[in-house]
Scaffold this motif. Structure first.
Motif, PDB file in Angstrom:
ATOM      1  N   LEU A 119     -60.349 115.418  86.433  1.00 29.20           N
ATOM      2  CA  LEU A 119     -59.750 114.743  87.577  1.00 29.20           C
ATOM      3  C   LEU A 119     -59.296 115.812  88.561  1.00 29.20           C
ATOM      4  O   LEU A 119     -58.490 116.693  88.202  1.00 29.20           O
ATOM      5  CB  LEU A 119     -58.557 113.873  87.163  1.00 29.20           C
ATOM      6  CG  LEU A 119     -58.881 112.426  86.776  1.00 29.20           C
ATOM      7  CD1 LEU A 119     -59.455 112.377  85.370  1.00 29.20           C
ATOM      8  CD2 LEU A 119     -57.648 111.546  86.869  1.00 29.20           C
ATOM      9  N   SER A 133     -54.171 109.252  90.168  1.00 30.66           N
ATOM     10  CA  SER A 133     -54.520 110.324  89.237  1.00 30.66           C
ATOM     11  C   SER A 133     -53.723 110.208  87.945  1.00 30.66           C
ATOM     12  O   SER A 133     -54.270 110.311  86.837  1.00 30.66           O
ATOM     13  CB  SER A 133     -54.260 111.687  89.906  1.00 30.66           C
ATOM     14  OG  SER A 133     -54.555 112.742  89.028  1.00 30.66           O
ATOM     15  N   SER A 149     -58.304 119.610  84.398  1.00 28.54           N
ATOM     16  CA  SER A 149     -58.025 119.791  85.822  1.00 28.54           C
ATOM     17  C   SER A 149     -57.655 121.260  86.053  1.00 28.54           C
ATOM     18  O   SER A 149     -57.875 122.099  85.181  1.00 28.54           O
ATOM     19  CB  SER A 149     -56.913 118.839  86.290  1.00 28.54           C
ATOM     20  OG  SER A 149     -56.922 118.709  87.696  1.00 28.54           O
ATOM     21  N   ILE A 155     -52.968 116.280  93.070  1.00 28.51           N
ATOM     22  CA  ILE A 155     -53.770 115.490  92.136  1.00 28.51           C
ATOM     23  C   ILE A 155     -53.841 116.142  90.761  1.00 28.51           C
ATOM     24  O   ILE A 155     -53.709 115.468  89.732  1.00 28.51           O
ATOM     25  CB  ILE A 155     -55.190 115.282  92.696  1.00 28.51           C
ATOM     26  CG1 ILE A 155     -55.150 114.485  94.006  1.00 28.51           C
ATOM     27  CG2 ILE A 155     -56.077 114.587  91.665  1.00 28.51           C
ATOM     28  CD1 ILE A 155     -54.508 113.125  93.904  1.00 28.51           C
ATOM     29  N   ALA A 159     -52.554 114.564  87.202  1.00 31.45           N
ATOM     30  CA  ALA A 159     -53.508 114.329  86.110  1.00 31.45           C
ATOM     31  C   ALA A 159     -53.003 114.932  84.804  1.00 31.45           C
ATOM     32  O   ALA A 159     -53.035 114.276  83.747  1.00 31.45           O
ATOM     33  CB  ALA A 159     -54.873 114.908  86.474  1.00 31.45           C
ATOM     34  N   VAL A 231     -60.131 112.318  93.337  1.00 34.71           N
ATOM     35  CA  VAL A 231     -59.082 111.431  93.833  1.00 34.71           C
ATOM     36  C   VAL A 231     -58.472 112.061  95.086  1.00 34.71           C
ATOM     37  O   VAL A 231     -57.855 113.113  95.007  1.00 34.71           O
ATOM     38  CB  VAL A 231     -57.976 111.223  92.779  1.00 34.71           C
ATOM     39  CG1 VAL A 231     -56.956 110.197  93.259  1.00 34.71           C
ATOM     40  CG2 VAL A 231     -58.560 110.823  91.429  1.00 34.71           C
TER      41      VAL A 231
END
Length: 398
Positions: A119, A133, A149, A155, A159, A231
């Protein structure tokens, strides 16, 4: 205890300009990296695949600091080191065009991490993007997937937190050496990731977070996973690089639709127009995974425990007067705070009075800076224990 071959590969990795192709040539000719580092100028000159500049580099072996210092730092930070030639090296990462020669790891990689999704998105994410997220990663981790990530603000941070707070695993791929946590504000988060997943990097331990490191690390984020979810991303976002690399690596590419008037939606909507799979719910992600991956997904928790991003119905928020009437006609009950709140989250939660409190009132009650209160309120919203009402009023969810 690192083997001599691993130490030699670490040494080669520290020489700027020496990449995978050169290392493969050297191992093919000399049989090992250890023997290649001992090669004489005459031996290097006989290798047709090396340019004069590369032969010079291999003779001089310039590094920013001695290999002995690197080994000290590896031990100091409790790192594991995997090389491309180790059996434990992530198999999915081996499949990409230019896998890292060396992976530094704080924490632990497991075989289950092969069932993972990335993500990524904007560092300057809005509340909508951070909520999306967080909720998606929370739901994915509930189903047994590892969330990957890059530990950046926005974001990425949401995540990692979503995965951790669901009790799942997450991996942060760094654009610096593992002795540098960047951004520094995520130091505590990085320690939690180390305990419930891993921090990983291909860069030597004292490498600072230079801008050109981050596009390079993005191939690892996408390479470790079954697919990448973007995202909130503008047309200039580095997350689009990760999405492009995922496509080139034969992995799935997903995008969460955003607000049509937001600059942070231009990149994600462009991805959707170009064929990325639109994400409304966590099932949109799971249904696109390979059959062998679907068979491994754990179904021990229902995704409905965290509301879906786009299909979530608009909350029916009663007026202050109606809430007061409801309270008067029912037996009063104090909403108990969840047990997993941080001290600051508990302080802010306790400062919210029934039926609701304005943010200014919360600031006066807690004596915390308004920026800190806003940040804590957002995390409480993400955890589903507080909801924001019109006019910057906040109410406990109960």
């Amino acid at each position: 205890m690192l083997s001599n071959e691993t130490i030699s590969l670490i040494h080669l990795n520290m020489i700027q300009g020496v990449g995978l192709k050169t290392v493969q040539i050297l191992r093919d000719v000399f049989g090992s990296a250890e023997r290649a580092l001992q090669a004489t100028p005459d031996e290097l000159n006989k290798i047709d695949g090396l340019t004069p500049a590369m032969r010079d580099l291999l003779q001089r072996k310039p590094v920013h600091y001695p290999i002995e210092r690197e080994l000290e730092l590896i031990e100091k930070y409790g790192c594991q080191v995997l090389t491309l030639y180790d059996a434990e090296y992530p198999s999915r990462l081996k499949e990409i065009d230019t896998p890292p020669i060396v992976l530094y790891i704080r924490g632990e990689l497991t075989s289950g991490d092969s069932l993972s999704l990335a993500l990524v998105g904007s560092r300057d994410a809005k509340d909508y993007g951070r909520k999306a997220s967080y909720r998606l990663s929370y739901q994915l981790a509930q189903r047994g997937l590892t969330v990957v990530s890059g530990l950046a603000r926005g974001i990425d941070t949401a995540a990692h937190r979503g995965a951790l707070e669901s009790g799942g695993r997450t991996i942060a791929v760094m654009g610096s050496g593992l002795s540098f946590i960047y951004p520094a504000t995520n130091t505590d988060l990085a320690e939690k990731i180390t305990a419930s997943g891993a921090l990983i990097s291909e860069f030597p331990m004292e490498t600072t977070p230079k801008p050109n490191n981050f596009p390079r690390r993005n191939r690892i984020i996408s390479g470790l996973t079954l697919g990448t979810v973007v995202v909130e991303a503008s047309n200039r976002s580095g997350a689009l690089i990760t999405a492009r690399l995922a496509g080139e690596q034969g992995r799935e590419v997903f995008a969460v639709p955003g607000e049509i008037f937001s600059e942070l939606s231009t990149g994600t909507h462009k991805l959707i127009n170009n064929g990325a799979k639109l994400v409304n719910t966590v099932d949109d992600l799971l249904n696109e995974l390979p059959r062998h991956a679907l068979s491994q997904i754990e179904s021990t928790a229902s995704a409905s425990q965290i509301p879906d991003v786009e299909t979530e119905p608009a909350p029916q928020v009663p007026t202050v007067e109606k809430r007061a009437s409801q309270r008067a006609s029912a037996q009063p009950s104090e909403i108990a705070p969840p047990p997993d709140l941080t001290p600051d989250e508990r302080t802010v939660f306790d400062a919210i009075e029934d039926p609701s409190s304005h943010i200014d009132t919360i600031v006066r009650t807690t004596q915390l800076p308004i920026g800190q209160v806003s940040s804590v309120l957002l995390m409480l919203e993400l955890k589903g224990v507080v909801q924001q009402l019109p006019g910057k009023q906040f109410a406990k969810s109960g």
